[in-house]
Each structure stands twice: as structure tokens, then as C-alpha cells.
Motif scaffolding. Structure first.
Motif, PDB file in Angstrom:
ATOM      1  N   GLU A  81      21.255   5.103 -51.800  1.00 29.85           N
ATOM      2  CA  GLU A  81      22.426   5.979 -51.788  1.00 29.85           C
ATOM      3  C   GLU A  81      22.908   6.180 -53.218  1.00 29.85           C
ATOM      4  O   GLU A  81      22.906   5.247 -54.023  1.00 29.85           O
ATOM      5  CB  GLU A  81      23.529   5.378 -50.925  1.00 29.85           C
ATOM      6  CG  GLU A  81      23.150   5.268 -49.457  1.00 29.85           C
ATOM      7  CD  GLU A  81      24.222   4.584 -48.624  1.00 29.85           C
ATOM      8  OE1 GLU A  81      24.817   5.256 -47.767  1.00 29.85           O
ATOM      9  OE2 GLU A  81      24.451   3.391 -48.844  1.00 29.85           O
ATOM     10  N   LYS A 102      29.438   9.678 -49.775  1.00 26.66           N
ATOM     11  CA  LYS A 102      29.971   8.854 -48.704  1.00 26.66           C
ATOM     12  C   LYS A 102      28.849   8.090 -48.011  1.00 26.66           C
ATOM     13  O   LYS A 102      27.675   8.415 -48.151  1.00 26.66           O
ATOM     14  CB  LYS A 102      30.709   9.746 -47.702  1.00 26.66           C
ATOM     15  CG  LYS A 102      31.975  10.383 -48.263  1.00 26.66           C
ATOM     16  CD  LYS A 102      32.695  11.176 -47.200  1.00 26.66           C
ATOM     17  CE  LYS A 102      34.011  11.750 -47.738  1.00 26.66           C
ATOM     18  NZ  LYS A 102      34.729  12.536 -46.708  1.00 26.66           N
ATOM     19  N   ALA A 103      29.233   7.063 -47.266  1.00 24.78           N
ATOM     20  CA  ALA A 103      28.245   6.238 -46.568  1.00 24.78           C
ATOM     21  C   ALA A 103      27.347   7.118 -45.702  1.00 24.78           C
ATOM     22  O   ALA A 103      27.811   8.021 -45.007  1.00 24.78           O
ATOM     23  CB  ALA A 103      28.962   5.199 -45.705  1.00 24.78           C
ATOM     24  N   THR A 104      26.062   6.842 -45.759  1.00 28.25           N
ATOM     25  CA  THR A 104      25.079   7.648 -45.038  1.00 28.25           C
ATOM     26  C   THR A 104      25.223   7.464 -43.530  1.00 28.25           C
ATOM     27  O   THR A 104      25.358   6.345 -43.033  1.00 28.25           O
ATOM     28  CB  THR A 104      23.658   7.247 -45.461  1.00 28.25           C
ATOM     29  OG1 THR A 104      23.526   7.403 -46.871  1.00 28.25           O
ATOM     30  CG2 THR A 104      22.619   8.113 -44.770  1.00 28.25           C
ATOM     31  N   ARG A 105      25.176   8.563 -42.810  1.00 20.16           N
ATOM     32  CA  ARG A 105      25.172   8.521 -41.348  1.00 20.16           C
ATOM     33  C   ARG A 105      23.713   8.385 -40.908  1.00 20.16           C
ATOM     34  O   ARG A 105      23.025   9.363 -40.651  1.00 20.16           O
ATOM     35  CB  ARG A 105      25.830   9.779 -40.780  1.00 20.16           C
ATOM     36  CG  ARG A 105      27.321   9.877 -41.098  1.00 20.16           C
ATOM     37  CD  ARG A 105      27.921  11.153 -40.560  1.00 20.16           C
ATOM     38  NE  ARG A 105      27.490  12.308 -41.326  1.00 20.16           N
ATOM     39  CZ  ARG A 105      27.802  13.565 -41.019  1.00 20.16           C
ATOM     40  NH1 ARG A 105      28.548  13.824 -39.958  1.00 20.16           N
ATOM     41  NH2 ARG A 105      27.377  14.564 -41.762  1.00 20.16           N
ATOM     42  N   TRP A 106      23.264   7.154 -40.816  1.00 17.94           N
ATOM     43  CA  TRP A 106      21.848   6.884 -40.596  1.00 17.94           C
ATOM     44  C   TRP A 106      21.345   7.419 -39.265  1.00 17.94           C
ATOM     45  O   TRP A 106      20.212   7.912 -39.181  1.00 17.94           O
ATOM     46  CB  TRP A 106      21.586   5.381 -40.711  1.00 17.94           C
ATOM     47  CG  TRP A 106      21.862   4.841 -42.080  1.00 17.94           C
ATOM     48  CD1 TRP A 106      22.942   4.121 -42.491  1.00 17.94           C
ATOM     49  CD2 TRP A 106      21.036   5.002 -43.249  1.00 17.94           C
ATOM     50  NE1 TRP A 106      22.845   3.815 -43.832  1.00 17.94           N
ATOM     51  CE2 TRP A 106      21.684   4.346 -44.326  1.00 17.94           C
ATOM     52  CE3 TRP A 106      19.814   5.640 -43.491  1.00 17.94           C
ATOM     53  CZ2 TRP A 106      21.148   4.306 -45.614  1.00 17.94           C
ATOM     54  CZ3 TRP A 106      19.271   5.602 -44.770  1.00 17.94           C
ATOM     55  CH2 TRP A 106      19.934   4.945 -45.813  1.00 17.94           C
ATOM     56  N   ASP A 107      22.148   7.312 -38.224  1.00 14.29           N
ATOM     57  CA  ASP A 107      21.728   7.812 -36.909  1.00 14.29           C
ATOM     58  C   ASP A 107      21.499   9.327 -36.965  1.00 14.29           C
ATOM     59  O   ASP A 107      20.536   9.840 -36.369  1.00 14.29           O
ATOM     60  CB  ASP A 107      22.763   7.479 -35.835  1.00 14.29           C
ATOM     61  CG  ASP A 107      22.787   5.993 -35.499  1.00 14.29           C
ATOM     62  OD1 ASP A 107      21.811   5.303 -35.844  1.00 14.29           O
ATOM     63  OD2 ASP A 107      23.791   5.532 -34.912  1.00 14.29           O
ATOM     64  N   LEU A 108      22.386  10.020 -37.662  1.00 13.60           N
ATOM     65  CA  LEU A 108      22.241  11.472 -37.771  1.00 13.60           C
ATOM     66  C   LEU A 108      21.040  11.822 -38.642  1.00 13.60           C
ATOM     67  O   LEU A 108      20.301  12.775 -38.353  1.00 13.60           O
ATOM     68  CB  LEU A 108      23.520  12.076 -38.354  1.00 13.60           C
ATOM     69  CG  LEU A 108      23.568  13.611 -38.419  1.00 13.60           C
ATOM     70  CD1 LEU A 108      23.402  14.215 -37.032  1.00 13.60           C
ATOM     71  CD2 LEU A 108      24.895  14.068 -39.039  1.00 13.60           C
ATOM     72  N   LYS A 151      17.971  11.554 -36.590  1.00  6.47           N
ATOM     73  CA  LYS A 151      17.853  12.689 -35.672  1.00  6.47           C
ATOM     74  C   LYS A 151      17.300  13.913 -36.382  1.00  6.47           C
ATOM     75  O   LYS A 151      16.418  14.612 -35.864  1.00  6.47           O
ATOM     76  CB  LYS A 151      19.229  13.001 -35.061  1.00  6.47           C
ATOM     77  CG  LYS A 151      19.224  14.161 -34.089  1.00  6.47           C
ATOM     78  CD  LYS A 151      20.611  14.399 -33.513  1.00  6.47           C
ATOM     79  CE  LYS A 151      20.611  15.573 -32.545  1.00  6.47           C
ATOM     80  NZ  LYS A 151      21.977  15.828 -31.993  1.00  6.47           N
ATOM     81  N   GLU A 202      29.830  17.928 -44.355  1.00  4.56           N
ATOM     82  CA  GLU A 202      29.965  16.818 -43.416  1.00  4.56           C
ATOM     83  C   GLU A 202      29.842  17.299 -41.970  1.00  4.56           C
ATOM     84  O   GLU A 202      29.365  16.569 -41.094  1.00  4.56           O
ATOM     85  CB  GLU A 202      31.309  16.113 -43.620  1.00  4.56           C
ATOM     86  CG  GLU A 202      31.412  15.331 -44.921  1.00  4.56           C
ATOM     87  CD  GLU A 202      30.458  14.162 -44.982  1.00  4.56           C
ATOM     88  OE1 GLU A 202      30.274  13.501 -43.942  1.00  4.56           O
ATOM     89  OE2 GLU A 202      29.879  13.924 -46.059  1.00  4.56           O
ATOM     90  N   PHE A 244      21.025  14.673 -47.258  1.00  5.62           N
ATOM     91  CA  PHE A 244      21.917  13.557 -46.948  1.00  5.62           C
ATOM     92  C   PHE A 244      22.318  12.780 -48.209  1.00  5.62           C
ATOM     93  O   PHE A 244      22.934  11.721 -48.112  1.00  5.62           O
ATOM     94  CB  PHE A 244      21.271  12.628 -45.925  1.00  5.62           C
ATOM     95  CG  PHE A 244      21.444  13.079 -44.498  1.00  5.62           C
ATOM     96  CD1 PHE A 244      22.347  12.446 -43.663  1.00  5.62           C
ATOM     97  CD2 PHE A 244      20.732  14.156 -44.001  1.00  5.62           C
ATOM     98  CE1 PHE A 244      22.525  12.853 -42.346  1.00  5.62           C
ATOM     99  CE2 PHE A 244      20.893  14.584 -42.685  1.00  5.62           C
ATOM    100  CZ  PHE A 244      21.794  13.938 -41.859  1.00  5.62           C
ATOM    101  N   GLU A 296      27.883  19.602 -41.034  1.00  9.01           N
ATOM    102  CA  GLU A 296      26.529  20.156 -40.919  1.00  9.01           C
ATOM    103  C   GLU A 296      26.536  21.673 -40.773  1.00  9.01           C
ATOM    104  O   GLU A 296      25.743  22.255 -40.048  1.00  9.01           O
ATOM    105  CB  GLU A 296      25.782  19.522 -39.748  1.00  9.01           C
ATOM    106  CG  GLU A 296      25.462  18.044 -39.932  1.00  9.01           C
ATOM    107  CD  GLU A 296      24.473  17.551 -38.906  1.00  9.01           C
ATOM    108  OE1 GLU A 296      23.290  17.403 -39.245  1.00  9.01           O
ATOM    109  OE2 GLU A 296      24.905  17.327 -37.761  1.00  9.01           O
TER     110      GLU A 296
END
Length: 414
Positions: A68, A72-78, A81, A134, A44, A136
Motif C-alpha cells: 500500500e 486509504k486502507a485497501t478494501r481487499w474483498d472488493l 472481486k 471510493e 486500488f 467505484e
């Protein structure tokens, strides 16, 4: 030892913008868990600046302070998971899961072949790689070629972390995202399940040509030349059995680089070492101190001097040269070679192709041909990236500048 939480992973945002985010993991233990967690965090694009690990042999409690680094801004929810998926289920408390080479035979996900054609432009391959990351989609192999009229034919062998690429919607999403980046220059886009013959090429080939092996492994990258601060942080690795009756203390002092903690953890995982307690700290000047109390897979200290020497030697090698980077001549052409060792479980280092293409885009160097392959050199499997540069590369940068740019991107020395 912390009290197990109902939530396996908790991510707390920083109190101030300049502070790191805190990731807490509380789950059953297994050998290699630290490696698996560090790999997800590296995937990430986050850097670990501090870490704490503790376990009672059955339940573990892990803290990571992360920042970071320019993506790009981290997708924290992903991220949460994926970290949860890397943790053992509570049912594994029936016994610690020991990693061994036999687990390499675990079935891999379905492999798909992505084919598309378009007209070449600066940074094309990096933009495509960014889209796939992006989404995945994991790139296992790539074959990129450019015709004299400027048309590019790309073939990627992919697996899908979400395991949905067999569906029409997921395929359409991928092609739509690629078209959004490539625009009118994109001609065709097709995704099909790879045949058994094509998927079989994911297995490592027996060997590389001797000349390429020499280029890849004997010409060590001069990391200190590209990051002078590293010369002030000499690498030190030692094993001490005097401080604990039950554990061996592995002490490491070195300079920080992207994926440092991952490199340490994957080495310990490959050696079947289990961490009972550990602490990692990266100072602002880039100096790192790591203390790890470990036991072997039999639960005992490392008392054999030969085993101690072997572990220290491997750690020194992995931390002094985590990747091998060189530029070689292939007749009239110039080829960039980047190689990194593969974990025994078959996983390669995350984001290497992304960083290579990003560095070349920043240098405004076109890619004429690119291939990713896996090869066995000696007793190890390597992931090898071969990138043939465009004819005009000398107009953009000298050879030293190219190697320096790629090295700094891969090592996180911006």
C-alpha cells in the motif's frame, strides 16, 4: 506451473507489517490478462514490488507481491472481486481469447451526468474525486467552472463499475457521500442518465489544436530532474531469441514508477503479445529488472528485426515518458496539461485525475477550470487533462514546483 486452485484469486496478508501482501491468480489464459490485472491493482492504489507469471498456453498462474502506498486502507474483498471479474471464465478454455482492435467496439456501460453546485474551497475537486473513486464511479469527462463570487459548477460524465447508478438508492448514496464531504457549502446535486448527444462526446475528437499538441507532446517531462535516482538506472530494452527455441525474451531494466508493470503490460497487449513466462522485481533502490518470454498472436517468436525494433522503441517511449506533463500560458491564465495514451480497448490510465487534484491540493493551489477529453494525435488516442489554475497560484508555488509536485504524485515518487 502451479496446480489450478478452486479459487481464482487468493490474497494472503503479510506475515509482518513491513512485508508485502501476496495476490495469487489462477485462471484460463488470454492475451492481455497481465495488463487487465495490473490495471485493477493500480486502480486500488497498490504498488507491485514483485511478480511471477507462467502459462502453458491454456491455464495461467500469476503471483503479485503488493504494498500500500499512502491511500486509504485497501478494501481487499472488493479488490478480489474486481480481479476475479478481470479473469476469463473457465469456458474460455475452448480457445485462447486473442485481443484485437475490433474489441474496441464492445458496448460501454451506461453513461450518467452528475451535476452539482457548491461554494469553492481549497482541495474541493480532489475531495469530490476521492468520493467518486471510493464509490467505484469512473470519471470519463469533467467540466468544472468557478464564478467570480466563488460558486463552483461541476459536471461529471460517469460510468458505474457496479452498474447501479440508474437506481434511486445508488444516486442517493452518491449525493449523500458528496454532501458529507462538502457540508453546508453544497447547494444542489443531480444525477441523470446522459443523453445520446452528451454520451457521444466520450468518443475521441479528431484532433487537438496544433498549439496544444505541441505543448502536450513536444515538451517532454524531465523525469530525472524530479527523481535523481532515475539517472542511475538507465533504461534498457532488448529482445533475445537465443535463449529459447519457442519464445522471444524481452528484457527490461529501468527505474520504478507508479504503474510501471501496467505500462509494460498494456504495451504488450496492444501489440498482441502473449506472455508465457515472466518475472518482475523492484529492488529497494528503485531499480527494476523484468524478463518476459513472449510469443506473437500466431504463437511464434519475434524473428522480424523491424518488429523487434518497433516493440523495443514503443516500450522505451512508454517507460521513459508514461505521461506528458507541462505548464503553459493561456493569455493571462496558466494551464496544467497532462496527457496519457489510451489502451486500444478504450481504457485510460487509472487515478490520473485523482493524483493531479491531490498534488494541487498539497500545494494549496485552487483549480479555476478543469476538463478531461480524448483526442487523436497521430495514430494514437490520448486522454488529456486540462486544469486552469487559480489567479493566486504564483503565491503558492513556482511553475517548476507545480510541475515537480504533479509529476512526483503521478509517478509515485513521494
Amino acid at each position: 506451473m502451479g496446480i489450478p486452485s478452486d479459487e481464482v484469486v487468493i490474497i494472503r496478508p503479510p506475515e509482518r507489517p513491513e512485508d508485502p501482501s501476496l495476490i495469487t491468480v489462477s485462471c484460463p489464459d488470454k492475451t492481455g490478462l497481465g495488463c487487465d490485472l495490473c490495471r485493477v491493482i493500480l486502480l486500488f492504489g497498490l504498488s507491485i514490488v514483485r511478480g511471477d507469471f507462467s502459462t502453458d498456453g491454456r491455464w495461467c498462474y500469476v503471483l503479485f507481491w503488493v504494498v500500500e502506498r499512502g491511500r486509504k486502507a485497501t478494501r481487499w474483498d472488493l479488490l478480489k472481486k474486481r480481479l476475479v471479474e478481470a479473469c476469463p471464465h473457465a469456458s474460455s478454455l475452448l480457445g485462447i481469447e486473442i485481443y484485437s482492435f475490433s474489441r474496441h467496439t464492445d458496448q460501454r456501460p451506461q453513461v450518467f451526468l452528475l451535476k452539482f453546485s457548491c461554494y469553492d474551497r481549497m482541495g474541493l475537486l480532489h475531495d469530490v474525486t476521492e468520493v467518486l473513486c471510493e464509490l467505484e464511479l469512473t470519471i470519463w469527462r469533467v467540466k468544472v467552472s468557478t464564478t467570480p463570487d466563488g460558486r463552483v459548477f461541476d459536471m461529471f460524465l460517469l460510468t458505474d463499475t457496479r452498474e447501479l447508478l440508474h437506481t434511486k438508492n445508488r444516486q442517493e448514496e452518491t449525493c449523500t457521500q458528496l454532501r458529507a464531504v462538502l457540508g453546508d457549502s453544497m447547494c444542489t446535486c443531480d444525477i441523470d442518465m446522459a443523453s445520446e448527444e452528451i454520451a457521444a462526446c466520450l468518443q475521441a475528437s479528431a484532433s487537438l489544436p496544433p498549439s496544444m499538441t505541441e505543448d502536450m507532446l513536444t515538451q517532454e517531462t524531465q523525469y530525472e530532474a524530479y527523481n535523481p535516482v532515475a539517472s542511475s538506472s538507465p533504461l534498457s530494452v532488448s529482445v533475445d531469441n537465443s535463449l529459447s527455441q519457442a519464445h522471444s525474451l524481452v528484457q527490461i531494466q529501468c527505474h520504478d514508477h507508479k504503474g510501471l508493470l501496467y505500462d509494460i503490460m498494456r504495451t504488450l497487449k496492444d501489440y498482441n503479445m502473449q506472455i508465457s513466462y515472466g518475472r518482475f522485481d523492484a529492488a529497494e533502490n528503485g531499480k527494476c529488472n523484468i524478463d518476459l518470454f513472449v510469443v506473437q498472436n500466431d504463437g511464434k517468436k519475434i524473428v522480424d528485426q523491424n518488429k523487434q525494433d518497433a516493440l523495443c522503441s514503443r516500450l522505451r517511449m512508454e517507460l521513459s515518458s508514461p505521461l506528458h506533463i507541462t505548464l503553459v500560458s493561456r493569455g493571462p491564465d496558466v494551464e496544467l496539461l497532462v496527457a496519457n495514451p489510451v489502451e486500444l480497448c478504450g481504457k485510460g490510465r487509472p487515478l490520473v485525475f485523482y493524483d493531479i487534484t491531490h498534488a494541487l491540493k498539497m500545494l494549496e493551489i485552487r483549480i479555476f477550470l478543469a476538463e478531461i477529453g480524448r483526442h487523436v494525435v497521430g495514430d494514437r488516442e490520448w486522454e488529456v487533462y486540462r486544469v486552469r489554475l487559480g489567479d493566486d497560484h504564483e503565491l503558492c508555488a513556482s511553475r517548476d514546483k507545480i510541475v515537480k509536485g504533479v509529476t512526483k504524485m503521478l509517478m509515485g515518487w513521494h
